[in-house]
Design an enzyme around this catalytic site. Structure first.
Site: not given
Length: 426
Positions: A265, A406
């Site tokens: 991320s 994610h």
């Protein structure tokens, strides 16, 4: 021009605007880049300068007084399968500056192990339930598991274990080195006050405190006297990874020539920038890094530059704010950031449900970085179409889009370990 979408993010490929990527293999004076030497000695420096001045900001070198000490060493960790070592790095050489608390798990074999180095989000103690890991004393996000009054408690130990298969990494012959990224700078708009940017200028000189810095309502994300191209938080975090590498070069139990920098991320963006700035890193892994990382900004898909600048004003340099809703004006894009790792191996990974990070845009950026690897006569992705889910592709440039959201999953780590061995050797 990318049009802002106040009603929500664009997740429709039909709404991706027509775009032209900045020239990767053409110098600023129009000279074409046709050799690896021309890339290394000229074009790479031009692109690096554009990222420094317009995106991540300028960072200092290693502080002259920086020092470190090993604070613990347990040769019987993980039921005797590893050595756990903790190292404190005094970034300014005294107790007045930020300290990085590095934790390393070393396999018993090989004697000098390759290393996967990456930041963690919630403290070293969260990646494993090992009671010997020192509990972080740093500021933590209030919503993090086991955090009370922005400080970790024993209840947070092992809370991020799903993202860090420590035993698997060690069993595969890699050392794992990790640090809480908040040691370098807490991740909020005024976090720089308690981080390295409050003490150190991009020039490398110590920074004098400014009266206006005490304004706790300021949300600019930078000191009052910061120049538009001074380093942001991502620049500071990337710089911190290089300081860990400085230490690793002195550790006889690791092979400092085979250190892979990894990040997920926002820390995937950080890993890409660390690899660009510091060519000592042998390989780079970007996991779900998205906008400002591995995905093409000009696609205007999912997260946008404006989202980054509004929600995270501290991440990038001041100049980056002028590109909110105007990604087409950026002098660079993600393919250029990825290409800055060449000729070193780079892995870009996506998750099919992580539309905010634009997984197709991450693939297209990796694909568009290939021409630089071809200058070095190195194989790239080997495909031109976005691959099927859970089907890794490529060699020196590698990519996969996996099932799920994610996150960092065991599947990802299986690919990364195989990537490390195939590109850096055992």
């Amino acid at each position: 021009m990318c049009e802002a979408q106040p009603a929500g993010a664009n997740y429709d490929e039909a709404q991706v605007p027509a775009y032209t990527l900045p020239e990767l293999l053409k110098c600023e004076d129009g000279t074409p880049v046709t050799t690896a030497d021309a890339w290394t000695t000229r074009r790479r420096g031009e692109i690096l300068e554009q990222f420094r001045s317009q995106v991540f900001g300028r960072s200092p070198g290693r502080p002259a007084g920086m020092k470190w000490q090993v604070t613990s060493n347990d040769s019987d960790a993980l039921d005797g399968k590893a050595t756990r070592r903790e190292v404190t790095i005094d970034l300014l050489g005294d107790d007045t500056g930020p300290q990085m608390h590095v934790m390393i798990y070393l396999p018993k074999q090989p004697a000098r192990a390759p290393v996967i180095l990456g930041y963690n989000f919630m403290g070293n103690h969260t990646i494993h339930k090992d009671p010997g890991i020192t509990l972080s004393q740093a500021w933590m996000p209030a919503k993090a598991p086991g955090v009370v009054d922005n400080r970790a408690t024993e209840a947070s130990r092992g809370s991020r274990i799903s993202r860090w298969p420590v035993e698997k990494i060690v069993a595969d012959g890699f050392a794992l080195a990790t640090v809480y990224y908040g040691d370098v700078e807490p991740d909020h708009a005024t976090g720089w006050r308690d981080g390295i940017r409050a003490r150190l200028l991009p020039s490398g000189k110590l920074r004098a405190p400014q009266a206006s810095d005490a304004d706790t309502k300021s949300t600019t994300g930078a000191p009052a006297d910061a120049a538009p191209d001074d380093w942001g938080a991502i620049g500071a975090w990337a710089w911190g990874l290089s300081r860990v590498l400085d230490y690793l070069e002195t550790d006889a139990n690791v092979d400092a020539g085979r250190v892979i920098v990894f990040g997920h991320s926002r820390l995937g963006k950080t890993a890409l920038w660390a690899g660009a700035e510091d060519t000592r890193f042998a390989a780079v892994i970007s996991n779900n890094s998205g906008e400002g990382g591995a995905s093409l900004a000009r696609r205007c898909y999912g997260e946008r530059t404006a989202n980054l600048n509004k929600s995270f004003p501290h991440w990038f340099c001041g100049n980056y704010k002028q590109y909110s809703d105007h990604e087409e004006r950026l002098p660079v894009d993600a393919h250029m950031l990825i290409a800055l790792s060449a000729p070193r191996p780079v892995y870009v990974a996506s998750a099919v449900e992580d539309r905010w990070a634009d997984p197709r845009g991450e693939f297209l950026a990796a694909l568009a970085a290939e021409p630089v690897y071809r200058l070095f006569k190195l194989p790239g992705l080997g495909v031109t179409e976005w691959p099927s889910v859970d089907t890794p592709v490529g060699q020196q440039v590698r990519y996969h889009v996996r099932t799920g959201k994610h996150d960092v999953l065991e599947y990802d780590w299986e690919q990364y370990l195989a990537f490390g061995h195939s590109t850096l050797g055992r």
